[in-house]
Structure formats: C-alpha cells, structure tokens
Scaffold this active site. Structure first.
Site, PDB file in Angstrom:
ATOM      1  N   HIS A  92       0.828  -1.218   0.000  1.00 47.38           N
ATOM      2  CA  HIS A  92       0.000   0.000   0.000  1.00 47.38           C
ATOM      3  C   HIS A  92       0.864   1.270   0.000  1.00 47.38           C
ATOM      4  O   HIS A  92       0.508   2.272   0.623  1.00 47.38           O
ATOM      5  CB  HIS A  92      -0.949   0.035   1.200  1.00 47.38           C
ATOM      6  CG  HIS A  92      -1.970  -1.065   1.201  1.00 47.38           C
ATOM      7  ND1 HIS A  92      -3.236  -0.901   0.719  1.00 47.38           N
ATOM      8  CD2 HIS A  92      -1.908  -2.364   1.625  1.00 47.38           C
ATOM      9  CE1 HIS A  92      -3.919  -2.030   0.853  1.00 47.38           C
ATOM     10  NE2 HIS A  92      -3.128  -2.936   1.394  1.00 47.38           N
ATOM     11  N   ASN A 165     -10.309  -2.714   2.635  1.00 47.76           N
ATOM     12  CA  ASN A 165     -10.012  -2.737   1.201  1.00 47.76           C
ATOM     13  C   ASN A 165     -11.290  -2.491   0.409  1.00 47.76           C
ATOM     14  O   ASN A 165     -12.387  -2.476   0.972  1.00 47.76           O
ATOM     15  CB  ASN A 165      -9.442  -4.098   0.800  1.00 47.76           C
ATOM     16  CG  ASN A 165      -7.951  -4.230   1.110  1.00 47.76           C
ATOM     17  OD1 ASN A 165      -7.260  -3.233   1.316  1.00 47.76           O
ATOM     18  ND2 ASN A 165      -7.473  -5.452   1.134  1.00 47.76           N
TER      19      ASN A 165
END
Ligand code: HDE
Length: 713
Positions: A92, A165
């Site tokens: 990420h 997510n």
C-alpha cells in the site's frame, strides 16, 4: 519567520494531546509554517533560525576555487534533503489521503457502548487513505490491483482505525502466508520487475498453489480492481469484528462503506492508456472533487449477527476468504462519511498517517479471525520501522482528539512531554495523575477459549471454490466477459505454460464455461481440475456483488471532454456545457492548442488539455464540436483520431455536430454507428445527450469493438 522547534509542555503531569492538536497546523509543533506567512518580507532562515543572506551560492575560496566545509548553511540544507524520505510502506505504498467527518444516523446502543456508534449528535473527525497494494509510491494509479480503504476515526474514546479494502475478502486465511503472498506479487527480487502488477509468473505460481486465494482472485480479475475513481469504490472491513454492549454482550459485525456516487470502473484497455496519459488519475480526481466542493460520501453499513446465525452460515465467518452475502445478513445503514478537506501537506498527513488494526475504542472488539490477529501485530510493528519512533502517535495526523493520559515517556522526537515527578502508577505524589477506570475503560469480550496448542487450519476453512463460483455467477454477462478477458491477459503474461495450466485447473472448480474460454484464449488444452479439499457447492446469486447492477443513476460527478476546434459552434458549446453543469458534472475543453479556441461567434474559450495530452480515456463521455476546417485539419491528426476511436471502443457516449463527421470517418468508426453516437444540432439535443450519458457506457457496442477479444463467450 522562524519555525520553532521547542516543544510546548502540557499543563498536566500526564501526557495530554490538546484536542485542537495541530491538525489544522501542518507542522507538528503548532507553530508557523516556513512557507506560508502573511509577511511578504519574511526572511529565509536555517533550521536553527539563522537568517540567510545568500541561498544561491555556496561558500567558496574564490570564484573558481574549492567549496569550503565551513559552509554550515550548505551542509544543513543538503543534510536535511538527504533524509527527506522515510521507508515507504511495504504494501500500500502508493496512497492518497483526505480529511472529513463521520455522522452517525442510527444508534447501535443495543449492541455497543462505543460512543461513535451510539452518539448521533456529534460528528467525528476522520482521515481516509486510499491506496493500491502492489506498486511503489511512485507507481501509477490504474494498476489492476486491490485498493486500500483505510479510515481513521478520531472518536471521543480514542482512535478507531478501520483498515479495509475495496474487496470484501482476502487472498489468504492465515497471517503467516502474508509475506509469501506479497513477495510473490511484488517485483521479482533478481530483476526488480514487473512492478505494480500481478500479471507475471511468480504471482500466478503462488496463486495456483494456494487454492484458498481463488475467491479473491475472481474479485481481482473483475472490474473492481480497476475502479473509475476512489469515489466510486465500496470499502469493506473484511474481517468479522465484535460489538460489545454495556452488559458485556457481544454481536458479530462486518463493516461496509457504500459510495453514494454509485459503483463505476474503467475498461482494461482504458486503464492501460490512463496510466500513460495521467498516472495520477485517481488522486487528481479526488483532489479536484473536494476542491470544487463535490464532497464524496459513503454510507456506513453494518451486518450484525449473533453466534447462532454465525453457526448456521454455510461457511466460517472467521475465514477472511469468505464474505456474508447481503442477501443472507442484510446491511443496515447507520451513518455517513463525507470527505470535505484536502490535506495541507502530503508528507505530514498521507505519508505519516499510521493505521493500526488494533486501534478500537471500548465497545468494539476482535473476532478470532487468524488474519486479523496477525494484522494486529503487524501494523504497530511496521509503524516503528517507517516512522522511526514509538512517539508516532504524537504526530498531528495520528494524535487522538481526546485527552491522552499515560506514563509512557521519552524516545525519539518526544514532543508532548509530562512534567512533575510521578511517572509511574500507582503513585501517591499527585492526585491529578491518571488512574485506570473499570467503568469507561476498554474491556475485552470475555470469550471462552479452549483448545490444543497446534499449528492447525480449521476444517471449516476448507471450501475454497463455492464463493468464487457464487461471485462469478452474480456478475452480469458483460462483467463475466471482462473477468475472463482479465484472466487471459494476466496468464498470457506468464512465461511458463505449466503455471498457466495450473491456474486454469482451479477455474474448472469454479465455472466450466469460464475455464474453457480462458483455456481457449490461452491456446491451452483444458487441464484436469485442481484437487479440491471440498467439492464446490451451488450458492444463491448475490446481485449486490455486481458493479453494473449498482452503478450511479446519472452523470453527476462525472466529466465530459469537449474536443473543439476554432470555429466550433458557440451556441452548441454553451448548451452542452450548461447541461453538463446542470447535471452536477464537469467539463474540460480539449483543443489543438492549449491557448484555447475561438468559437464561431468570436469568443475565446480556454482549453484545459491539448489533444495529445487529453485523450478521451480521461473522460466519462465526449462531445466533438468542430468547424469544417477544424474537422479537416484534425482528420490527419493521430491523437484526434485516437480521441474519437478510443471513445467509441470504450463504449462511451459521443456527441458530434455535422461538421465533425469527417473526423469520425478518418478515425474509421463503422458507418452504422449506434444510438450512443449522438448527432447534436440544437440546444435541446444537448440536454438529451447529457441525460443519456447517465448510463455511462453503451455496452452493446463492446461486442463490435472488443479490444481484449481473446475470449469469446
Ligand atoms: Fe494490510 N498491511 N496486512 N491488509 N493493509 C499494511 O501497514 C498486513 C490486510 C491494508 O493506508 C501495512 O502501515 C498483514 C487485509 C491497508 O496506510 C502492514 C496482513 C486488509 C493498508 C500490513 C494484511 C489489509 C495496509 C503496510 C495479513 C484489508 C494501508 C504499511 C495478516 C482488510 C494502510 C502499514 C494505509 C497496510 C500488514 C492483510 C488492508 C505491513 C500482515 C486483509 C488498507 O502492516
């Protein structure tokens, strides 16, 4: 205008972060920033506050002589520059943050004592960071990838980090496999490529050896992995959590963020081109929307269920590779998240924000999902590596907005330091020091625990294919086709044929037609089905899993590209732009020159894009309004032809005036154009066209212009 580096001592002997912690003040000490000052004559200084006389030349012995080590100003500047970067997130890394607020609309007091889920009166400040997973911080936005949707809610009982997510399930069931998954999907260690993508041997090697990953793979190959915007994605907490009420009773909960903007994705061929035309497509989109006051909103939904319901589910809710279909346990909407402020400084906020799944206020607790337990270790650990100090909680973006009272002390960069003598508890020095409080303090749910210590995977986690099949069956035909195309694309990038075949062997346990069409697209003999721990079951379709069935109903928040030339018809341009604005959408002019175009009434209209920098992939719909001369000139321009032919190939709505027709011929659009290629002559045509654009794509066209035609279903 010196930036102070001295820390302010809090009044209390305990550590207390003021509620107005410098979130509004970009630098951690709450002082003035060195770049923005109301004093136009402000003097440049060093970090130590020494005024600088010359910032252009280093100290030298003679005009052509050596540079002197004595030059403290040069050395300080270079020293600081050398240390500007901190380690990027191991996953990420590429992310984009914004601030906002959460408002609870429905109290969950029956289920929890968490203030944020019971107080419908006061809004709660939030910070959200969206991200891709695989690519490095400098990679492009439209990789085929999972998107992070991490929310920090600064509740009145401490921070709640809901680190989710845009996909409700995960690749693996046990945290011990996470490093393997990430190594496999990131660039190869020897050659350091391919970057920011899963279309390579090592990812598919790992995936094809991990049957549990195949539900998530179906999501990854779907259009969910190429969203149009952060604003058009759902968010999911993924794991089951617990809500715990004042009586100590627990209810399981799954968290969902539902975008009010509707779901929307791009096409793969479009994604590839957007990455070239605007690698910052998603971050620019979010920044621009917030700047223009079009604040994106998500409703918070909860799926609440008790132990009995959990036990009756046809799968184990502690298994993060499974979801609970909304049709089985309905989602209740309980509040709304609004993003309404961009950050002041990317590094201070988006880069330094430190999410930890362990951050939950009293009233929210963990389930026994083994992936979640692994995460609860990992996130705190990783923050120390990245931010370099256990005091990262004192950074403004991480600091709770409620009082912080404890006896932890010292460490690198301690900015909020206690005064007084007693730095332990219990103590008899000062009645004002904090004490534990069983009434309001965090208490873990008293879940009974019993078991044999062993490295073991529960039998109830063994069904790897049924929900993968359910996901595929729940897609509309066009979405199923995209999913098949994506599999063919990705596996075609694998060099080893045995890896391709092993991947397809799993598809045979999910959907025979899909397996056949992918094998066909790869030029592969259909392999034997993979050995399955449990046979695939037929589950009911879940319409909530389709993007197209849950899209927006209108053109609001979308962007129209107007390809104009000199002499373009002013009344039509005016009618179209005003219809776009009335629909709550925006428009940009794409022109042969960035200086703009002179319309047929003599007015000049500024351009936002030159044609080759503003391809149609950047827009949700396009209008081509040209003069006859303009059309003739653009008919030999490759970028103008691409503009039109890509808009057509990507099933977009296209308006054009009669004079623009030669460009369409030059771009080799088929002569029998469909109803989404709309001639506009009069003002009322413009309004009707914008209304039609609300459908966003004219899907029947895709069969005619199939870029990814490897799979024909
Ligand atoms: Fe993460 N993950 N993760 N993850 N994750 C990180 O934390 C990890 C997982 C997610 O914008 C890291 O601060 C492990 C699931 C997001 O700053 C790290 C496991 C989900 C973000 C980490 C998982 C996520 C991260 C890297 C398996 C969806 C970005 C940098 C047990 C529910 C947060 C950091 C941001 C970031 C570990 C699995 C979402 C290394 C060990 C499942 C959105 O701690």
């Amino acid at each position: 205008m010196a930036r102070s580096t001295s820390a302010k001592a809090p009044a209390s002997k305990s550590v207390k972060t003021p509620p107005d912690a410098a979130f509004d003040e970009p630098l951690g000490d709450g002082g003035e920033t060195h770049q923005q000052t109301s004093d136009p004559g402000a003097t440049l200084t060093t970090q130590q506050g020494h005024p600088v006389a010359d910032d252009q030349n280093s100290l030298r012995a003679g005009p052509r002589g050596p540079t002197l080590l004595e030059d403290a100003i040069l050395r300080e500047k270079i020293f600081h520059f050398d240390h500007e970067r901190i380690p990027e997130r191991v996953v990420h890394a590429r992310g984009y943050g914004a601030r906002g607020e959460f408002r609870l609309t429905k109290s969950l007091a029956r289920y929890t004592r968490a203030d944020i889920l019971t107080d419908t009166k006061q809004p709660t400040e939030v910070f959200v960071r969206f991200s891709t997973v695989v690519g490095r911080a400098g990679s492009f936005d439209l990789a085929r990838d999972v998107r992070g949707f991490a929310v920090k809610l600064y509740t009145r009982q401490g921070n709640w980090d809901l680190v989710g997510n845009n996909i409700p399930v995960f690749f693996i069931q046990d945290a011990i496999k996470f490093p393997d998954l990430v190594h496999a999907v990131k660039e190869d260690p020897d050659r350091a490529f391919p970057q920011a993508q899963s279309a390579h041997d090592t990812f598919w090697d790992f995936a094809s050896l991990m049957p549990e990953s195949w539900h998530m793979i179906m999501w990854l190959m779907s259009d969910r992995a190429i969203p149009r915007s952060f604003r058009t994605m759902e968010g999911f907490g993924v794991h089951s959590f617990r809500l715990v009420n004042a009586k100590g009773e627990s209810t399981f909960v799954k968290f969902h963020w539902k975008p009010r903007q509707g779901l929307q994705s791009v096409l793969w061929n479009e994604a590839v081109k957007i990455n070239g035309a605007d690698p910052d497509f998603h971050r620019r989109d979010l920044w621009d929307a917030i700047e223009r006051g079009d604040f994106p909103q998500w409703d918070l939904g909860v799926q609440l269920f008790d132990e009995a319901t959990a036990a009756a589910l046809p799968f184990d809710h502690l298994d993060a590779t499974k979801l609970i279909p909304e049709e089985l346990v309905p989602i209740e909407i309980v509040g709304t998240l609004t993003l309404n402020r961009n950050v002041d400084n990317f590094f201070a906020e988006t880069e330094q924000v430190a999410f930890c799944t362990q951050n939950v206020p009293p009233g929210i607790d963990f389930s026994d999902d083994p992936l979640l337990h692994g995460r609860n270790f990992s996130y705190l650990d990783t923050q120390l590596k990245r931010l370099g100090s256990p005091n990262f909680t004192q950074l403004p973006v991480n600091a709770p907005r409620c009082p912080v009272m404890h006896f932890q002390q010292d460490g690198h960069m301690a900015m909020v330091n206690p005064t007084g003598r007693a730095n332990y508890e219990p103590n008899s020095f000062d009645a004002g020091t904090p004490r534990e409080n069983p009434d309001v303090g965090f208490r873990s749910f008293a879940a009974p625990v019993d078991g044999v210590k062993a490295r073991i995977r529960s039998e109830s986690f063994a069904d790897h294919y049924s929900q993968a099949r359910q996901f595929f069956a729940s897609q509309l035909p066009i979405e199923q086709k995209h999913l098949g195309d994506a599999l063919v694309f990705e596996l075609s990038k694998c060099v080893r044929p045995d890896i391709r075949a092993r991947a397809v062997s799993h598809l045979r346990n999910i959907d025979e037609t899909l397996a056949k069409s992918v094998a066909d697209g790869l030029g592969l003999t259909l392999p034997e089905p993979a050995v399955a721990a449990q046979p695939t079951r037929e589950l009911d379709r879940s319409p909530a899993l389709s993007i197209l069935a849950n899209g927006p109903n209108g053109f609001k928040g979308r962007k129209m590209g107007l390809l104009l030339s000199d002499g373009a018809p002013a009344p039509l341009v005016a009618a179209l732009t005003s219809a776009v604005e009335k629909a709550g959408a925006i428009w940009e002019v794409v022109a042969p020159k960035i200086g703009g175009v002179r319309l047929d009434d003599g007015t000049m209209l500024a351009a936002q894009q030159k044609i080759d920098g503003g391809p149609s992939v950047l827009f949700d719909a396009v209008a081509v309004l040209l003069s006859a001369e303009g059309a003739q000139a653009l008919s030999i321009d490759a970028a103008a032809k691409d503009f039109v032919s890509d808009a057509f190939a990507h099933c977009k709505y296209i308006a054009f005036n009669a004079a623009a027709a030669p460009l369409f011929d030059a771009a080799r659009l088929p002569p029998d154009r469909d109803e989404a290629v709309v001639p506009v002559q009069k003002e009322k045509d413009a309004a009707a066209f914008v209304k039609a654009c609300g459908a966003l794509r004219f899907w029947p066209r895709e069969a005619m212009v199939d870029y990814d035609s490897a799979v024909s279903r």
